[in-house]
Write an enzyme that holds these catalytic residues in place. Sequence first.
Site, short mmCIF file in Angstrom:
data_model
loop_
_atom_site.label_atom_id
_atom_site.label_comp_id
_atom_site.label_asym_id
_atom_site.label_seq_id
_atom_site.Cartn_x
_atom_site.Cartn_y
_atom_site.Cartn_z
N TYR A 63 7.59 -71.00 -17.23
CA TYR A 63 6.50 -71.05 -18.21
C TYR A 63 6.26 -69.67 -18.81
CZ TYR A 63 1.80 -70.74 -20.04
OH TYR A 63 0.72 -70.46 -20.84
N HIS A 93 -2.53 -62.94 -30.62
CA HIS A 93 -3.83 -62.80 -29.97
C HIS A 93 -4.63 -61.62 -30.52
CE1 HIS A 93 -4.45 -65.87 -26.93
NE2 HIS A 93 -3.15 -65.85 -26.67
N ASN A 205 -2.50 -62.25 -19.18
CA ASN A 205 -2.95 -63.49 -18.54
C ASN A 205 -3.63 -63.17 -17.22
OD1 ASN A 205 -1.43 -66.36 -17.04
ND2 ASN A 205 -3.16 -66.34 -18.42
N ARG A 289 -47.35 -55.27 -3.67
CA ARG A 289 -47.26 -55.80 -2.31
C ARG A 289 -45.94 -56.53 -2.06
NH1 ARG A 289 -50.70 -60.81 -0.67
NH2 ARG A 289 -51.82 -60.15 -2.53
#
Length: 516
Positions: A63, A93, A205, A289
């Site tokens: 892949y 990208h 990735n 407090r």
Amino acid sequence: MPHLPPNPETVIFDGSRLRIEDITALARKSAVAHLSRADDFQTRISRGADFLDRLLAEDGVVYGVTTGYGDSCTVTIPPALVAELPHHLYTYHGCGAGRMLTAEETRAVLATRLASLAQGVSGVSVGLLQQIERLLQHDILPLIPAEGSVGASGDLTPLSYLAAVLCGEREVMYQGQRRDAGEVFAELGITPLQLRPKEGLAIMNGTAVMTALACLAWERADYLCRLATRLTALNVFASAGNAHHFDETLFAVKPHVGQQRIARRIRHDLASDRPSRNEQRLQDRYSLRCAPHVIGVLEDALPFFRTQIENELNSANDNPIIDPDSERVLHGGHFYGGHIAFAMDGLKNAVANVADLLDRQLALLVDARFNHGLPSNLSGASGPRAAINHGLKALQISVSAWTAEALKQTMPASVFSRSTECHNQDKVSMGTIAARDCLRVLELSEQVLAAMLIAARQAITLRHHIDGRPLPEPLAAMQADLEDRIALVQEDRALDQDLQALLVAIRTQAWGLYED
């Protein structure tokens, strides 16, 4: 080489476990990065890349190497075009937007990606790791847009800017100037990379951007937690509050370790270990407090968040994973940033709650109905001029605005998963958005703390004018430091420059706070 401290520490990248502090030191340039030259490390890195080469020669299907990316994984890449594929990945990208990551953030990203690839299961070459090392050592910083990642399949779009720069493309910041990466490489004699088949995917990735931002956020949150504790002690004293709300026996019966630690720190600051003589009010309002109960949530959460961030930092988080020992290609989803998303969503919530606590403390300090004798708005003016002076009135308004914005930002990003990329990425982490949100909450909360430092300095001085009670150590040392930094507000003046100087002090951790 960039300017470095005289004896900077060295962070060695050899696949061994790193800590948040290693990344933040590199981000601040108080440390230098060094890729291991050990034979066994470099051999392990090379074995993964060599295995992929053999697999490709044998017509193996991998892949992102011999197929397209994501939903395009069914597309077979012709052998003659395999070498071009990684360059197409970072090219298409290149669509980020928004602000650019800061220099510190970018160094953290480089270090975080190098840490992941140094695990030795990404199928990349030693040369790729060395190229990232060069960017860190020469302080060549890719210009990375902050927006455009859904946090799975990792930080693809922002990391494409790193991949492109490694190849001598796109722009960098170098020596304070925005430059073409190729020009800077030529000046320094650096050869642009020609990415090997899986290297584009291995760079992009993964979870490097969200994890890098998370490291920076964690460190800032840890210091904010300590400073908020010291400020609470100062505010209790300034309010003539009951120091015995932080009694050791009281907190022993509610065993949250972080909460107990916050109470111990305040107790030590107020020197309140002695039994009460009942000279104080029976009960202060909740923002004083219950301060250990609010700050203690952050204190108790920090170790958990550290574990999640450091586990991600020390992970191999790309896809596929290349096992060089058994020579297997393992397809999975380690790019998913769910742990970082959850950590950042939780951290920003805890931090914003601390900002809200301090906002409430300030509201008490400036209000003459509730501050037990201090002047209205903590004004230092007296006589006829008191009528025209307004002290810290506007500062309290700004603190309220910053707090409200911080609280507004706490909507969890991780629940806004969107199905993307033809429904291949149909469940995504939004970890990078969560990390950016967390940094914004920290920025706003640090502004609240800066304002509270002005208020504490003012209130302590005014309290001393009323009753002359000496400050216990270490509050006295803190107050002396603040008096050196901030002039008493007697006549109204703009406080923005004081705020900015104090923000620098907060972000450089100017005060040593607690050893435990």
